[in-house]
Design a protein around this motif. Structure first.
Motif, PDB file in Angstrom:
ATOM      1  N   HIS A 222       0.802  -1.220   0.000  1.00  0.00           N
ATOM      2  CA  HIS A 222       0.000   0.000   0.000  1.00  0.00           C
ATOM      3  C   HIS A 222       0.839   1.276   0.000  1.00  0.00           C
ATOM      4  CE1 HIS A 222      -3.789  -2.154   0.528  1.00  0.00           C
ATOM      5  NE2 HIS A 222      -3.132  -2.952   1.347  1.00  0.00           N
ATOM      6  N   GLN A 223       2.087   1.206  -0.473  1.00  0.00           N
ATOM      7  CA  GLN A 223       2.926   2.405  -0.515  1.00  0.00           C
ATOM      8  C   GLN A 223       2.280   3.494  -1.365  1.00  0.00           C
ATOM      9  OE1 GLN A 223       5.295   1.288   2.202  1.00  0.00           O
ATOM     10  NE2 GLN A 223       6.192   2.972   1.053  1.00  0.00           N
ATOM     11  N   ALA A 224       1.803   3.113  -2.553  1.00  0.00           N
ATOM     12  CA  ALA A 224       1.199   4.100  -3.444  1.00  0.00           C
ATOM     13  C   ALA A 224      -0.127   4.604  -2.901  1.00  0.00           C
ATOM     14  CB  ALA A 224       1.009   3.502  -4.841  1.00  0.00           C
ATOM     15  N   ASP A 225      -0.870   3.752  -2.192  1.00  0.00           N
ATOM     16  CA  ASP A 225      -2.133   4.182  -1.603  1.00  0.00           C
ATOM     17  C   ASP A 225      -1.912   5.313  -0.601  1.00  0.00           C
ATOM     18  OD1 ASP A 225      -3.448   2.215  -3.027  1.00  0.00           O
ATOM     19  OD2 ASP A 225      -3.404   0.776  -1.386  1.00  0.00           O
ATOM     20  N   PHE A 226      -0.843   5.208   0.167  1.00  0.00           N
ATOM     21  CA  PHE A 226      -0.578   6.169   1.229  1.00  0.00           C
ATOM     22  C   PHE A 226      -0.027   7.490   0.692  1.00  0.00           C
ATOM     23  CE2 PHE A 226       1.993   7.681   4.937  1.00  0.00           C
ATOM     24  CZ  PHE A 226       0.954   7.815   5.840  1.00  0.00           C
ATOM     25  N   ALA A 227       0.467   7.485  -0.548  1.00  0.00           N
ATOM     26  CA  ALA A 227       1.150   8.668  -1.087  1.00  0.00           C
ATOM     27  C   ALA A 227       0.242   9.889  -1.171  1.00  0.00           C
ATOM     28  CB  ALA A 227       1.723   8.351  -2.472  1.00  0.00           C
ATOM     29  N   ALA A 232      -1.041  15.454   3.349  1.00  0.00           N
ATOM     30  CA  ALA A 232      -2.113  16.042   4.144  1.00  0.00           C
ATOM     31  C   ALA A 232      -1.960  15.696   5.622  1.00  0.00           C
ATOM     32  CB  ALA A 232      -3.468  15.562   3.625  1.00  0.00           C
ATOM     33  N   LEU A 233      -1.584  14.455   5.904  1.00  0.00           N
ATOM     34  CA  LEU A 233      -1.394  14.027   7.285  1.00  0.00           C
ATOM     35  C   LEU A 233      -0.249  14.788   7.938  1.00  0.00           C
ATOM     36  CD1 LEU A 233      -1.963  12.079   9.655  1.00  0.00           C
ATOM     37  CD2 LEU A 233      -0.377  10.455   8.560  1.00  0.00           C
ATOM     38  N   LEU A 292      -9.499   8.451  15.033  1.00  0.00           N
ATOM     39  CA  LEU A 292      -9.825   8.615  13.615  1.00  0.00           C
ATOM     40  C   LEU A 292      -9.061   7.547  12.863  1.00  0.00           C
ATOM     41  CD1 LEU A 292     -10.798  10.151  11.036  1.00  0.00           C
ATOM     42  CD2 LEU A 292      -8.808  11.651  11.316  1.00  0.00           C
ATOM     43  N   ILE A 293      -9.710   6.899  11.904  1.00  0.00           N
ATOM     44  CA  ILE A 293      -9.048   5.861  11.113  1.00  0.00           C
ATOM     45  C   ILE A 293      -9.131   6.243   9.643  1.00  0.00           C
ATOM     46  CG2 ILE A 293      -9.184   3.444  10.355  1.00  0.00           C
ATOM     47  CD1 ILE A 293     -10.038   2.715  13.186  1.00  0.00           C
ATOM     48  N   ILE A 294      -8.035   6.048   8.924  1.00  0.00           N
ATOM     49  CA  ILE A 294      -8.003   6.391   7.505  1.00  0.00           C
ATOM     50  C   ILE A 294      -7.930   5.127   6.657  1.00  0.00           C
ATOM     51  CG2 ILE A 294      -7.002   8.666   7.899  1.00  0.00           C
ATOM     52  CD1 ILE A 294      -4.276   7.527   7.075  1.00  0.00           C
ATOM     53  N   ALA A 295      -8.516   5.199   5.472  1.00  0.00           N
ATOM     54  CA  ALA A 295      -8.535   4.067   4.534  1.00  0.00           C
ATOM     55  C   ALA A 295      -8.199   4.588   3.143  1.00  0.00           C
ATOM     56  CB  ALA A 295      -9.911   3.396   4.543  1.00  0.00           C
ATOM     57  N   PRO A 296      -6.916   4.868   2.879  1.00  0.00           N
ATOM     58  CA  PRO A 296      -6.528   5.424   1.578  1.00  0.00           C
ATOM     59  C   PRO A 296      -6.383   4.344   0.504  1.00  0.00           C
ATOM     60  CG  PRO A 296      -4.604   5.261   2.995  1.00  0.00           C
ATOM     61  CD  PRO A 296      -5.778   4.805   3.819  1.00  0.00           C
ATOM     62  N   ASP A 348      -8.546  17.201  -0.424  1.00  0.00           N
ATOM     63  CA  ASP A 348      -9.709  16.605   0.246  1.00  0.00           C
ATOM     64  C   ASP A 348      -9.324  15.988   1.582  1.00  0.00           C
ATOM     65  OD1 ASP A 348     -11.263  17.295  -1.925  1.00  0.00           O
ATOM     66  OD2 ASP A 348     -11.298  15.274  -2.792  1.00  0.00           O
ATOM     67  N   TRP A 349      -8.201  15.268   1.598  1.00  0.00           N
ATOM     68  CA  TRP A 349      -7.757  14.629   2.835  1.00  0.00           C
ATOM     69  C   TRP A 349      -7.471  15.678   3.906  1.00  0.00           C
ATOM     70  CZ3 TRP A 349      -7.925   9.690   4.316  1.00  0.00           C
ATOM     71  CH2 TRP A 349      -8.049   8.691   3.321  1.00  0.00           C
ATOM     72  N   ARG A 350      -6.785  16.746   3.517  1.00  0.00           N
ATOM     73  CA  ARG A 350      -6.448  17.789   4.499  1.00  0.00           C
ATOM     74  C   ARG A 350      -7.714  18.430   5.067  1.00  0.00           C
ATOM     75  NH1 ARG A 350      -5.680  20.070   8.208  1.00  0.00           N
ATOM     76  NH2 ARG A 350      -4.086  21.589   8.813  1.00  0.00           N
ATOM     77  N   SER A 351      -8.686  18.703   4.215  1.00  0.00           N
ATOM     78  CA  SER A 351      -9.940  19.311   4.663  1.00  0.00           C
ATOM     79  C   SER A 351     -10.703  18.374   5.590  1.00  0.00           C
ATOM     80  CB  SER A 351     -10.811  19.677   3.449  1.00  0.00           C
ATOM     81  OG  SER A 351     -10.178  20.641   2.640  1.00  0.00           O
ATOM     82  N   ALA A 352     -10.696  17.079   5.254  1.00  0.00           N
ATOM     83  CA  ALA A 352     -11.413  16.096   6.072  1.00  0.00           C
ATOM     84  C   ALA A 352     -10.777  15.963   7.451  1.00  0.00           C
ATOM     85  CB  ALA A 352     -11.442  14.750   5.359  1.00  0.00           C
ATOM     86  N   PHE A 353      -9.434  15.946   7.507  1.00  0.00           N
ATOM     87  CA  PHE A 353      -8.751  15.898   8.801  1.00  0.00           C
ATOM     88  C   PHE A 353      -9.198  17.073   9.679  1.00  0.00           C
ATOM     89  CE2 PHE A 353      -5.077  13.419   6.809  1.00  0.00           C
ATOM     90  CZ  PHE A 353      -5.342  12.266   7.524  1.00  0.00           C
TER      91      PHE A 353
END
Length: 410
Positions: A222-227, A232-233, A292-296, A348-353
């Motif tokens: 999942h390296q590319a998923d997390f990119a 944002a994190l 909070l749990i993330i699912a990228p 989107d990720w930054r706004s959601a956080f």
């Protein structure tokens, strides 16, 4: 995890028999007298992470609604299916790779009216997808060739089955593109697991500090998923000193120097806490430590789009707010974003956080709604109903055109 604890927490509830570390994944069925199974499952993975979702829970759910159900590992299939008194309406083969080893048995059972169902829970039957599989690019050449052969082996089973089942509607559509009748049978949660988490209804009434963001990455695929989420994190953590990142799994932080530095600070407490792969039951309970749990996942990547929504529905068990990638599957699973935040870009990720951190009360209300939704729509009973509908719908359709007791083609 201590084996005794694992058995008491999970194994006994699933009807397992305790055995030594070298024991078989399943007990071979005892066939005495004329056996007529409604459904018989063969686990082609011989016991992996997908076995519980694609074999155990569906089989148990069907048994709960009155079907006569059996199962065995692929290693035990020849003995189990070769018994003189064996028969079944539906033979469900989950993700097996050696069609030749089963060809004669399949032909024989089909000639006696059995419907051959092949179940696959990843997009692993189309070689055109290989460039989209992140792990494939990190494999040595020998492993790549083995991986490619596994795709061809799955495709052979797909093409020779009467009908296919799979974990997402996206995957079902991909199977239909190769000419197969295909049905979605969802991944699900064991009844006892739902009951256990229902009794663990302990959540903060306001945003806690430190604020723990969890990611359960699993294996190193999942390296590319997390990119997409990583920038944002990092930005979110820089803006809020009380945010801690809990990473469980084999994700390599070497690509993210700031996160790696927070994991091993020169002074002060670490802000990135890492943990190795956990047994499934332990992982589910570990989610209770997160706020909070993330699912990228990579948006638009067909291999990722085919992934099931289990990272959402398992996080919902812990009544934990979730941010998920806006894949087709996650959009449907979260009721269009009603039950979790959806993100398609780093922005989107930054706004959601920030939105969840700023209004945690609202996030907890959404998480409570997600828990109720998941308990209803992702129970083993829901999966069993989908399986029964799929099998019987195909059975009925076939009966319109052919006598199922004389089908011989393979």
């Amino acid at each position: 995890m201590d084996p005794a604890e694992h058995f008491l927490w999970l194994g006994a509830k699933l009807g397992r028999r305790p055995h030594g570390p070298q024991g078989a994944r399943f007990d071979a069925p005892v066939l005495t007298g004329q056996q007529r199974y409604d459904a018989f499952f063969i686990d082609g993975t011989n016991g992996t992470a997908s076995t519980s979702y694609r074999v155990d829970l569906i089989a148990q759910g069907l048994a709960d609604i009155g079907w006569k159900v059996g199962s065995c590992s692929f290693k035990q299939a020849a003995e189990a299916l070769g018994a003189a008194d064996f028969s079944c309406r539906f033979l469900i083969i989950h993700r097996a790779y050696d069609f030749e080893a089963m060809r004669d048995t399949i032909l024989d059972l089909r000639s006696r009216g059995t419907v051959i169902v092949y179940d696959v829970d990843d997009l692993v039957f189309d070689l055109d997808v290989l460039p989209y599989v992140d792990a494939y690019h990190h494999m040595p050449d020998t492993h790549r060739r083995m991986f490619e052969r596994s795709f061809l082996a799955v495709r052979e089973f797909v093409l020779n089955a009467d009908v296919c089942t799979t974990s997402t509607e996206f995957l079902a559509n991909e199977l239909r593109k190769v000419g197969k009748r295909a049905y979605r049978v969802r991944n699900s949660i064991a009844r006892d697991t739902i009951d256990a988490f229902d009794r663990l209804a302990v959540r903060f009434e306001k945003r806690p500090s430190p604020f723990v963001v969890g990611y359960y990455s699993g294996t190193k695929t999942h390296q590319a998923d997390f990119a997409v989420v990583a920038p944002a994190l990092i930005d979110f953590m820089e803006d809020h000193d009380d945010v801690v990142f809990r990473l469980v799994g084999a994700l390599d932080l070497a690509d993210y120097p700031q996160l790696a530095a927070w994991a091993r600070p020169v002074t002060g407490a670490p802000r990135v806490i890492t943990g190795s792969l956990m047994p499934h039951a332990v992982m589910l309970r570990d989610q209770l430590t997160c706020d909070l749990i993330i699912a990228p996942l990579e948006i638009g990547n067909p291999f990722c789009e085919a992934k099931s929504e289990l990272k959402f529905f398992e996080a919902a068990l812990a009544r934990c707010p979730v941010i998920a990638a806006a894949t087709t599957t996650f959009i449907a699973a979260t009721d269009g974003g009603r039950l979790a935040s959806l993100a398609a870009s780093t922005t989107d990720w930054r706004s959601a956080f920030e939105a969840i951190y700023s209004d945690y009360d609202a996030a907890l209300e959404r998480a409570e709604a997600a828990f109720s939704w998941v308990c209803e729509f992702y129970s083993q009973h829901a999966a069993a109903r989908e399986a029964r509908t799929a099998y019987e719908d195909f059975w009925g359709a076939e009966a319109l055109f052919t006598d199922t007791s004389t089908r011989l083609s393979c």
